[in-house]
Design an enzyme around this catalytic site. Structure first.
Site, PDB file in Angstrom:
ATOM      1  N   LYS A  22     -23.575 -11.820 -28.250  1.00 53.51           N
ATOM      2  CA  LYS A  22     -24.655 -11.337 -27.374  1.00 53.51           C
ATOM      3  C   LYS A  22     -25.449 -12.494 -26.784  1.00 53.51           C
ATOM      4  O   LYS A  22     -25.696 -12.559 -25.575  1.00 53.51           O
ATOM      5  CB  LYS A  22     -25.583 -10.424 -28.163  1.00 53.51           C
ATOM      6  CG  LYS A  22     -26.946 -10.159 -27.522  1.00 53.51           C
ATOM      7  CD  LYS A  22     -27.866  -9.453 -28.489  1.00 53.51           C
ATOM      8  CE  LYS A  22     -29.271  -9.259 -27.936  1.00 53.51           C
ATOM      9  NZ  LYS A  22     -30.043 -10.524 -27.865  1.00 53.51           N
ATOM     10  N   ASN A  23     -25.855 -13.437 -27.622  1.00 55.19           N
ATOM     11  CA  ASN A  23     -26.731 -14.518 -27.168  1.00 55.19           C
ATOM     12  C   ASN A  23     -26.020 -15.515 -26.263  1.00 55.19           C
ATOM     13  O   ASN A  23     -26.675 -16.272 -25.546  1.00 55.19           O
ATOM     14  CB  ASN A  23     -27.338 -15.236 -28.369  1.00 55.19           C
ATOM     15  CG  ASN A  23     -28.343 -14.381 -29.113  1.00 55.19           C
ATOM     16  OD1 ASN A  23     -28.895 -13.430 -28.550  1.00 55.19           O
ATOM     17  ND2 ASN A  23     -28.577 -14.676 -30.375  1.00 55.19           N
ATOM     18  N   CYS A 116     -37.541  -7.142 -27.579  1.00 54.77           N
ATOM     19  CA  CYS A 116     -38.121  -6.738 -28.862  1.00 54.77           C
ATOM     20  C   CYS A 116     -39.499  -7.369 -29.056  1.00 54.77           C
ATOM     21  O   CYS A 116     -39.742  -8.509 -28.638  1.00 54.77           O
ATOM     22  CB  CYS A 116     -37.208  -7.163 -30.017  1.00 54.77           C
ATOM     23  SG  CYS A 116     -35.709  -6.173 -30.167  1.00 54.77           S
ATOM     24  N   ARG A 121     -43.617 -15.067 -27.453  1.00 50.45           N
ATOM     25  CA  ARG A 121     -42.464 -15.594 -26.702  1.00 50.45           C
ATOM     26  C   ARG A 121     -42.865 -15.958 -25.268  1.00 50.45           C
ATOM     27  O   ARG A 121     -42.294 -15.478 -24.294  1.00 50.45           O
ATOM     28  CB  ARG A 121     -41.307 -14.592 -26.721  1.00 50.45           C
ATOM     29  CG  ARG A 121     -40.883 -14.236 -28.121  1.00 50.45           C
ATOM     30  CD  ARG A 121     -39.461 -13.737 -28.204  1.00 50.45           C
ATOM     31  NE  ARG A 121     -39.288 -12.421 -27.654  1.00 50.45           N
ATOM     32  CZ  ARG A 121     -38.134 -11.741 -27.702  1.00 50.45           C
ATOM     33  NH1 ARG A 121     -37.083 -12.289 -28.268  1.00 50.45           N
ATOM     34  NH2 ARG A 121     -38.022 -10.557 -27.192  1.00 50.45           N
ATOM     35  N   ASP A 312     -32.795 -14.898 -36.363  1.00 51.05           N
ATOM     36  CA  ASP A 312     -32.104 -13.626 -36.193  1.00 51.05           C
ATOM     37  C   ASP A 312     -31.450 -13.113 -37.470  1.00 51.05           C
ATOM     38  O   ASP A 312     -30.933 -11.989 -37.489  1.00 51.05           O
ATOM     39  CB  ASP A 312     -31.030 -13.741 -35.101  1.00 51.05           C
ATOM     40  CG  ASP A 312     -31.606 -13.630 -33.703  1.00 51.05           C
ATOM     41  OD1 ASP A 312     -32.813 -13.357 -33.583  1.00 51.05           O
ATOM     42  OD2 ASP A 312     -30.863 -13.813 -32.723  1.00 51.05           O
ATOM     43  N   ARG A 405     -28.744  -2.638 -28.951  1.00 46.35           N
ATOM     44  CA  ARG A 405     -28.951  -3.758 -28.043  1.00 46.35           C
ATOM     45  C   ARG A 405     -28.039  -4.930 -28.391  1.00 46.35           C
ATOM     46  O   ARG A 405     -27.683  -5.724 -27.511  1.00 46.35           O
ATOM     47  CB  ARG A 405     -30.405  -4.219 -28.078  1.00 46.35           C
ATOM     48  CG  ARG A 405     -31.398  -3.229 -27.464  1.00 46.35           C
ATOM     49  CD  ARG A 405     -32.784  -3.831 -27.371  1.00 46.35           C
ATOM     50  NE  ARG A 405     -32.703  -5.120 -26.736  1.00 46.35           N
ATOM     51  CZ  ARG A 405     -33.336  -6.209 -27.158  1.00 46.35           C
ATOM     52  NH1 ARG A 405     -34.084  -6.155 -28.241  1.00 46.35           N
ATOM     53  NH2 ARG A 405     -33.207  -7.350 -26.509  1.00 46.35           N
TER      54      ARG A 405
END
Length: 426
Positions: A22-23, A116, A121, A312, A405
């Site tokens: 995903k990242n 999220c 951030r 994570d 997600r």
């Protein structure tokens, strides 16, 4: 609304294929806009965040289609640099479109990104990079950002924090500088940065130093069409490693390439997991412990940028330590609001004391009890599923949309490992 419903298995047994990262995928999808043609990303995960990102690209004139495990992106007709605010708010990774659209069009108008709720951030470092590169940027009262200009000279900048997103934006805004040299120091070293640079180099970019703290970008005039295979998701691999530690058993993760977090696997080994790595698969094995047994010893997690322990993975191991460790300490050094999984674990009987917004103390308990809990975010949701693997009775994890997600099909994968789990939608 959707939710997972599961009961504790007698160990995990079987094998699964790991999804693409995903990242890595999200900034790569955005990077495709830099090419006035077709980009194909193989092994692209079919997750809601990817679908949101492709929707953003379509809003600026790209066409995107999925062909089995591949994503085909045609950015030939992209000519619009103002993305609808409602779309941007759904996805934190939309922030990388700032650098992409500056590089491609020399201007962009974008709302502050969403995602999220795991901390502020802020994007101040992103904007500092753009200004240092020569772009004019402005923040507006309606939470919109505008930027414009072109790079008109060499640039050497030291980031004040090794932010992954800011590093990606700096790279993406620089690759089309047509001959100028941009040097970024104190950059993020995550494997996903390496993959992004490898993809861009395959499109004709000239980037060196990815994976180190210093990256040099020699600007090129244009990029060409390309095809790239995305590596496996190291966080998904770590999630199943944590599940194996919690529940015990023997599982095989196929498609493990090219990265596994050594800090995660060292912690797993301390908790009794035995693992072997082959060329493209990993075998994980742990004892199925007596019902109320805990691992002897104390465990400490302190998150840090790569190659440190990944933020994570913090929530998943908080769940493991709640039942399996005598005592544990979690120190969250990356995001200040990422300990909120503790509240849901406490509903299941965990003994966790959040002593500050960044530190949690855990006293392992002999019993967790399944109940109805809600995923606070993507990784916190996965952590609650792991807690359900060792809890008495039935566990229901609501707000499973967060989990979708980043995990392609968690129900399918855990069912393949023998778990009685169902995903239901209401």
């Amino acid at each position: 609304m959707s939710y997972f419903q599961l009961t504790r298995p007698n160990g995990l047994y079987g094998e699964i294929e790991l999804q693409g990262s995903k990242n890595a995928a999200l900034p790569m999808i955005a990077a495709a806009v830099l090419c006035k043609g077709v980009t194909v990303l193989d092994n692209c995960p079919d997750i809601s965040d990817v679908r949101e990102m492709t929707g953003l690209l379509e809003s600026i004139g790209c066409t995107c289609r999925r062909e089995k495990k591949s994503l085909v992106i045609d950015a030939s007709e992209t000519d619009y640099a103002d993305i609808p605010a409602a779309d941007v708010k759904k996805l934190r990774s939309s922030v990388v479109l700032l650098g992409v659209l500056l590089g491609r069009m020399g201007s962009v108008r974008l709302s502050y990104p969403g995602g999220c709720k795991i901390g502020n951030r802020k994007i101040d470092i992103h904007l500092e990079i753009f200004r240092e590169l020569g772009y004019e940027t402005e923040e507006h009262d309606d939470e919109r950002i505008t930027a414009s200009g072109r790079i008109h000279g060499d640039c050497h900048m030291i980031l004040r924090y090794a932010s992954v997103g800011a590093t990606e934006n700096g790279i993406l805004a620089s690759v089309l500088s047509d001959g100028y040299i941009v040097i970024l120091e104190n950059v993020a070293r995550e494997p996903e940065i390496v993959e992004l640079c490898n993809m861009l180099n395959g499109m004709g970019a000239d980037i060196t130093g990815a994976g180190s703290s210093r990256i040099m970008i020699k600007g090129v005039k244009e990029l060409h069409e390309s095809r790239y295979t995305i590596g496996s998701d190291r966080i998904v691999a770590g999630t199943f490693a944590a599940a194996a530690v919690a529940a015990g058993g023997r599982i095989v993760l196929r498609g493990v390439r090219p990265h596994i977090d050594s800090e995660v696997m060292m912690l797993c080994a301390r908790m009794g997991l035995k693992y072997t790595c082959q060329e493209d698969y990993m075998t994980l094995e742990a004892r199925v412990l007596p019902e109320h047994h805990m691992y002897a010893g104390d465990f400490i997690i302190s998150t840090a940028p790569y190659p440190g322990f990944p933020t994570d993975m913090q929530s998943q191991f908080m769940a493991v330590m709640s039942k399996k460790a005598e005592t544990g300490i979690v120190v969250e050094n990356v995001f200040e609001n990422r300990l909120n999984t503790a509240d849901m674990l406490k509903k299941m009987g965990a003994d966790i004391q959040v002593v500050s917004e960044r530190v949690a103390l855990i006293n392992g308990v002999s019993r967790l009890t399944g109940c109805r809990v809600s995923a606070p975010d993507l990784r916190g949701g996965a952590a609650l599923v792991i807690a359900g693997l060792v809890a008495d009775g039935e566990t229901i994890v609501e707000d499973a949309e967060y989990i979708e997600r980043g995990y392609e099909n968690l129900e399918r994968d855990f069912r393949e490992l023998g778990v009685n789990i169902k995903m239901r939608r209401t």
